[in-house]
Design a protein around this motif. Sequence first.
Motif, short mmCIF file in Angstrom:
data_model
loop_
_atom_site.label_atom_id
_atom_site.label_comp_id
_atom_site.label_asym_id
_atom_site.label_seq_id
_atom_site.Cartn_x
_atom_site.Cartn_y
_atom_site.Cartn_z
N GLY A 180 80.17 61.93 -85.83
CA GLY A 180 78.97 61.76 -85.01
C GLY A 180 79.18 62.37 -83.64
N PHE A 181 78.16 62.32 -82.81
CA PHE A 181 78.25 62.91 -81.48
C PHE A 181 77.63 61.96 -80.47
CE2 PHE A 181 78.33 66.40 -84.46
CZ PHE A 181 79.37 67.18 -83.98
N ASN A 182 78.40 61.66 -79.42
CA ASN A 182 77.93 60.83 -78.32
C ASN A 182 77.64 61.70 -77.11
OD1 ASN A 182 78.38 58.66 -79.98
ND2 ASN A 182 79.54 57.48 -78.48
N LEU A 183 76.55 61.39 -76.42
CA LEU A 183 76.17 62.16 -75.24
C LEU A 183 75.71 61.20 -74.16
CD1 LEU A 183 74.34 65.49 -75.01
CD2 LEU A 183 73.28 63.55 -73.85
N ARG A 184 76.07 61.51 -72.92
CA ARG A 184 75.63 60.74 -71.77
C ARG A 184 74.85 61.67 -70.85
NH1 ARG A 184 80.19 57.19 -69.53
NH2 ARG A 184 79.76 56.21 -71.55
N LEU A 185 73.62 61.26 -70.53
CA LEU A 185 72.71 62.08 -69.73
C LEU A 185 72.28 61.30 -68.50
CD1 LEU A 185 70.98 64.80 -69.85
CD2 LEU A 185 69.15 63.34 -70.72
N THR A 186 72.31 61.96 -67.34
CA THR A 186 71.92 61.31 -66.08
C THR A 186 70.70 62.01 -65.50
OG1 THR A 186 74.21 60.72 -65.61
CG2 THR A 186 72.68 60.66 -63.77
N ASN A 187 69.72 61.21 -65.09
CA ASN A 187 68.54 61.73 -64.39
C ASN A 187 68.93 61.95 -62.93
OD1 ASN A 187 66.12 62.24 -63.11
ND2 ASN A 187 64.98 60.64 -64.18
N THR A 188 69.13 63.21 -62.55
CA THR A 188 69.57 63.54 -61.19
C THR A 188 68.42 63.97 -60.28
OG1 THR A 188 70.08 65.80 -61.94
CG2 THR A 188 71.88 64.20 -61.97
N GLY A 189 67.18 63.96 -60.79
CA GLY A 189 66.03 64.30 -59.96
C GLY A 189 65.40 63.06 -59.37
N ASN A 190 64.19 63.21 -58.83
CA ASN A 190 63.48 62.07 -58.25
C ASN A 190 62.23 61.69 -59.03
OD1 ASN A 190 61.63 64.05 -57.44
ND2 ASN A 190 62.48 64.17 -55.35
N LEU A 191 62.06 62.28 -60.22
CA LEU A 191 60.96 61.93 -61.11
C LEU A 191 61.52 61.43 -62.45
CD1 LEU A 191 58.53 64.96 -60.60
CD2 LEU A 191 58.30 62.65 -59.64
N HIS A 192 60.75 60.61 -63.13
CA HIS A 192 61.14 60.15 -64.46
C HIS A 192 60.98 61.29 -65.46
CE1 HIS A 192 56.79 59.98 -64.68
NE2 HIS A 192 56.91 59.99 -66.00
N LEU A 219 61.08 56.86 -71.20
CA LEU A 219 60.92 56.77 -69.75
C LEU A 219 62.29 56.58 -69.10
CD1 LEU A 219 58.59 56.72 -67.64
CD2 LEU A 219 58.77 54.23 -67.67
N ALA A 220 62.92 57.68 -68.69
CA ALA A 220 64.20 57.63 -67.99
C ALA A 220 63.92 57.76 -66.50
CB ALA A 220 65.11 58.76 -68.47
N LEU A 221 64.27 56.73 -65.73
CA LEU A 221 63.94 56.69 -64.30
C LEU A 221 64.96 57.48 -63.49
CD1 LEU A 221 62.90 52.95 -63.86
CD2 LEU A 221 61.56 54.90 -64.70
N PRO A 222 64.61 57.87 -62.26
CA PRO A 222 65.56 58.57 -61.40
C PRO A 222 66.85 57.77 -61.22
CG PRO A 222 63.36 58.70 -60.47
CD PRO A 222 63.27 57.77 -61.64
N GLY A 223 67.99 58.45 -61.36
CA GLY A 223 69.28 57.80 -61.24
C GLY A 223 69.75 57.10 -62.49
#
Length: 427
Positions: A180-192, A219-223
């Motif tokens: 399988g594959f695990n991924l971690r993603l971060t919202n680095t902007g200021n919009l969702h 819905l991924a929020l900023p940060g």
Amino acid sequence: MSGFSGRLLVLLVLAVVSWAALSIQPAPLARADDVGVFVVPSVVEINLAAGESSSQLITVSNIARHPVQVNSFVVDLAGEAGLSATEWIKLEPSRFLMAGFEEITVEVTAQVPDQDLDSGGRYALVGFEVKSVDSTQDFGVTDAQSDLPVVVNVQGRQPLTRLAEVTEFLPVLEPNGLIGFNLRLTNTGNLHFSTEGAVQVIGPQGEVPENPAFPVAELALPGEQLSYTAEPGLALTAGETYTARASISFGGDQPVTKEISFADRPSLILKELQVKAGPDEERQFVMLLVNEGDLALRPRMQASVRSQRGETMGARLTGGPNLLLPGATGEMTFSLSGRLEPGNHIFIAEVYYGATGRLSSELGFITGDAPPRDETTTQTSNQPQATPVDGGTTLWWIPVVAVLGGLLLLGITGRRWLKQIFGWANS
């Protein structure tokens, strides 16, 4: 009518009667409608500058035939501190009575304060509490709740940005042997943003036909940091080297991507065993593991203690580190409560990973009175002789003999039974 035909007719009549008896079932009980409301749209999004206000209409529908009372509320949507729009949101009407299957329009108004603000999204959750007011409804759900997020994108001092970064992407050997594959993603902007994506894998024979997909995030929020696991897992060729490329669409100018290379060659080392004395005569048995391969692992362990009289205590299979990353060290601990009788004992450790990987090792320790050199609270084996163990030799002839014997016995008894019942077999 011959004897055989008579017997056959009796069997058919019994079968028909039995089927008819089983087919007569009582009708299911009538159930009162469960209450609830359906809200459209599922998300309200408004773009405003400081000091501005705007409204949007939503439709609330009663899904039941019963009249209901609806009370609205506005609360914070989970996310970073300082991103709340709760105080900016008003609803009209905020309380109302609905007849069965009625639809009502509700106005959602956002008012941004007239002050210097940072650009970016602000968030709130609008909810509707629903209660039945039908006195005759005495069965079924009589209260419910529906909600929807409200997004206010504020144009302030800085530009509005929608950005994402992949901070981790790695292959995982699952307990069923698939990759399988695990991924971690971060919202680095200021919009969702919302996301969808998949993994492309290329091996020595070219591209693997399957493309494991990551679950959709609405819905991924900023940060916010999101963790994904792509499904389904892939059955790759052991020992081969592969390249995997993850691509995530999130509403930006281009999808965000991450590429890795790995060998499908797990390498787990059982580096050390320890026996530690704890409070109230409890002992902890520790396995120190090192992942020296390219694949993240989900190891499981079986630990037991064998006394000098040959008795085995505490044998069980349990989970260890949730995910042991490549190059990482992890501990797996097994606790045994109660007093061990004085004497020599053996800590037996087994570690399983993937579908077939297995390590085993043993460590002797002493309880009770012992020579001074052994009076320690921690007894350690630095090189416990961890031994890979295969599945053993298959005794293929045992099931073959069992099947042949069963067929022979069935033939003998079946012939006698047929002769007694129907007279079909010859003497």
